[in-house]
Design a protein around this motif. Structure first.
Motif, PDB file in Angstrom:
ATOM      1  N   SER A   1    -106.536 -36.941 -27.100  1.00  0.00           N
ATOM      2  CA  SER A   1    -105.708 -35.975 -26.387  1.00  0.00           C
ATOM      3  C   SER A   1    -105.468 -34.754 -27.255  1.00  0.00           C
ATOM      4  O   SER A   1    -105.564 -34.826 -28.485  1.00  0.00           O
ATOM      5  CB  SER A   1    -104.374 -36.619 -25.994  1.00  0.00           C
ATOM      6  OG  SER A   1    -103.578 -35.737 -25.248  1.00  0.00           O
TER       7      SER A   1
ATOM      8  N   SER B   1    -101.966 -27.600 -26.588  1.00  0.00           N
ATOM      9  CA  SER B   1    -102.041 -26.250 -27.137  1.00  0.00           C
ATOM     10  C   SER B   1    -100.720 -25.871 -27.795  1.00  0.00           C
ATOM     11  O   SER B   1     -99.703 -26.538 -27.624  1.00  0.00           O
ATOM     12  CB  SER B   1    -102.365 -25.255 -26.027  1.00  0.00           C
ATOM     13  OG  SER B   1    -101.279 -25.200 -25.119  1.00  0.00           O
TER      14      SER B   1
ATOM     15  N   SER C   1    -100.323 -26.799 -21.904  1.00  0.00           N
ATOM     16  CA  SER C   1    -101.748 -27.078 -21.787  1.00  0.00           C
ATOM     17  C   SER C   1    -102.073 -28.356 -22.543  1.00  0.00           C
ATOM     18  O   SER C   1    -101.926 -28.415 -23.759  1.00  0.00           O
ATOM     19  CB  SER C   1    -102.556 -25.921 -22.377  1.00  0.00           C
ATOM     20  OG  SER C   1    -102.356 -24.742 -21.618  1.00  0.00           O
ATOM     21  N   THR C   2    -102.488 -29.364 -21.793  1.00  0.00           N
ATOM     22  CA  THR C   2    -102.842 -30.642 -22.404  1.00  0.00           C
ATOM     23  C   THR C   2    -104.177 -31.112 -21.859  1.00  0.00           C
ATOM     24  O   THR C   2    -104.606 -30.701 -20.781  1.00  0.00           O
ATOM     25  CB  THR C   2    -101.785 -31.717 -22.119  1.00  0.00           C
ATOM     26  OG1 THR C   2    -101.660 -31.883 -20.706  1.00  0.00           O
ATOM     27  CG2 THR C   2    -100.427 -31.331 -22.691  1.00  0.00           C
ATOM     28  N   SER C   3    -104.825 -31.970 -22.609  1.00  0.00           N
ATOM     29  CA  SER C   3    -106.074 -32.564 -22.150  1.00  0.00           C
ATOM     30  C   SER C   3    -106.160 -33.991 -22.666  1.00  0.00           C
ATOM     31  O   SER C   3    -105.551 -34.335 -23.680  1.00  0.00           O
ATOM     32  CB  SER C   3    -107.280 -31.744 -22.616  1.00  0.00           C
ATOM     33  OG  SER C   3    -107.296 -31.635 -24.025  1.00  0.00           O
ATOM     34  N   TYR C   4    -106.916 -34.809 -21.953  1.00  0.00           N
ATOM     35  CA  TYR C   4    -107.015 -36.224 -22.261  1.00  0.00           C
ATOM     36  C   TYR C   4    -108.439 -36.712 -22.076  1.00  0.00           C
ATOM     37  O   TYR C   4    -109.166 -36.234 -21.205  1.00  0.00           O
ATOM     38  CB  TYR C   4    -106.098 -37.038 -21.332  1.00  0.00           C
ATOM     39  CG  TYR C   4    -104.641 -36.705 -21.464  1.00  0.00           C
ATOM     40  CD1 TYR C   4    -104.056 -35.730 -20.652  1.00  0.00           C
ATOM     41  CD2 TYR C   4    -103.838 -37.349 -22.408  1.00  0.00           C
ATOM     42  CE1 TYR C   4    -102.711 -35.415 -20.779  1.00  0.00           C
ATOM     43  CE2 TYR C   4    -102.497 -37.034 -22.541  1.00  0.00           C
ATOM     44  CZ  TYR C   4    -101.945 -36.061 -21.725  1.00  0.00           C
ATOM     45  OH  TYR C   4    -100.617 -35.750 -21.854  1.00  0.00           O
TER      46      TYR C   4
ATOM     47  N   ASP D   1    -110.981 -39.370 -20.608  1.00  0.00           N
ATOM     48  CA  ASP D   1    -110.924 -40.086 -19.330  1.00  0.00           C
ATOM     49  C   ASP D   1    -110.380 -41.501 -19.511  1.00  0.00           C
ATOM     50  O   ASP D   1    -109.701 -42.030 -18.626  1.00  0.00           O
ATOM     51  CB  ASP D   1    -112.315 -40.141 -18.708  1.00  0.00           C
ATOM     52  CG  ASP D   1    -112.754 -38.788 -18.166  1.00  0.00           C
ATOM     53  OD1 ASP D   1    -113.968 -38.619 -17.934  1.00  0.00           O
ATOM     54  OD2 ASP D   1    -111.895 -37.900 -17.974  1.00  0.00           O
TER      55      ASP D   1
ATOM     56  N   LYS E   1    -106.477 -41.200 -19.586  1.00  0.00           N
ATOM     57  CA  LYS E   1    -105.799 -40.361 -18.600  1.00  0.00           C
ATOM     58  C   LYS E   1    -104.944 -41.218 -17.678  1.00  0.00           C
ATOM     59  O   LYS E   1    -105.389 -42.256 -17.180  1.00  0.00           O
ATOM     60  CB  LYS E   1    -106.851 -39.588 -17.795  1.00  0.00           C
ATOM     61  CG  LYS E   1    -106.357 -38.325 -17.160  1.00  0.00           C
ATOM     62  CD  LYS E   1    -107.526 -37.505 -16.614  1.00  0.00           C
ATOM     63  CE  LYS E   1    -108.391 -36.933 -17.708  1.00  0.00           C
ATOM     64  NZ  LYS E   1    -109.476 -36.070 -17.178  1.00  0.00           N
TER      65      LYS E   1
ATOM     66  N   TYR F   1    -108.940 -24.602 -29.047  1.00  0.00           N
ATOM     67  CA  TYR F   1    -108.400 -25.714 -28.259  1.00  0.00           C
ATOM     68  C   TYR F   1    -109.595 -26.575 -27.881  1.00  0.00           C
ATOM     69  O   TYR F   1    -110.410 -26.205 -27.039  1.00  0.00           O
ATOM     70  CB  TYR F   1    -107.679 -25.180 -27.034  1.00  0.00           C
ATOM     71  CG  TYR F   1    -107.032 -26.241 -26.182  1.00  0.00           C
ATOM     72  CD1 TYR F   1    -107.504 -26.515 -24.901  1.00  0.00           C
ATOM     73  CD2 TYR F   1    -105.939 -26.958 -26.646  1.00  0.00           C
ATOM     74  CE1 TYR F   1    -106.900 -27.472 -24.122  1.00  0.00           C
ATOM     75  CE2 TYR F   1    -105.329 -27.925 -25.870  1.00  0.00           C
ATOM     76  CZ  TYR F   1    -105.815 -28.185 -24.607  1.00  0.00           C
ATOM     77  OH  TYR F   1    -105.216 -29.139 -23.832  1.00  0.00           O
TER      78      TYR F   1
ATOM     79  N   SER G   1    -111.836 -30.657 -28.051  1.00  0.00           N
ATOM     80  CA  SER G   1    -111.878 -32.110 -28.163  1.00  0.00           C
ATOM     81  C   SER G   1    -112.854 -32.552 -29.251  1.00  0.00           C
ATOM     82  O   SER G   1    -113.130 -33.743 -29.378  1.00  0.00           O
ATOM     83  CB  SER G   1    -112.284 -32.720 -26.823  1.00  0.00           C
ATOM     84  OG  SER G   1    -113.576 -32.272 -26.458  1.00  0.00           O
TER      85      SER G   1
END
Length: 123
Positions: A49, A52, A57-60, A62, A65, A103, A105
């Motif tokens: 994960s 920012s 702003s977030t990301s994971y 799969d 999630k 930003y 992964s």
């Protein structure tokens, strides 16, 4: 320089929860993108994960999630990873990382790393 120290790992049964913390010191924490990665023996470090510097702003990955939530408290120079509904396949050493520019992964885009904290999920 940024120093990162993770805490909160441990042993938990499948379906349980843990909250990892990463305390940062050094340069201005609020300007860094913060990420969580994990690694198991014999495998490459993988993205979990990211968040920012401008909160929102977030990301994971799969695989996490809907179960994991990343957050940060810039006043405390700390980033968190709330892990719910843990599965045995979540067992790994979890690393906190900081990126100054991108930003991302990707492991290579992160400039600073913590020492890691072990998370073990029993079935």
């Amino acid at each position: 320089q940024v120093q990162l120290v993770e805490s909160g790992g441990g042993l938990v049964q499948a379906g349980g929860s843990l909250r990892l913390s990463c305390a940062a010191s050094g340069r201005t924490f609020s300007r860094f993108i913060m990420g969580w990665f994990r690694q198991t023996p014999g495998k490459e470090r993988e993205f979990v994960s990211a968040i920012s510097w401008k909160v929102g702003s977030t990301s994971y990955a799969d695989s996490v999630k809907g179960r994991f939530t990343i957050s940060r408290d810039n006043a405390k120079n700390t980033v968190y990873l709330q892990m719910n509904s843990l599965k045995p396949e979540d067992t790994a050493v979890y690393y906190c990382a900081a990126a100054g520019l991108v930003y991302s992964s990707k492991v290579d885009d992160y400039d600073y790393w913590g020492q890691g904290t072990q998370v073990t999920v029993s079935s």
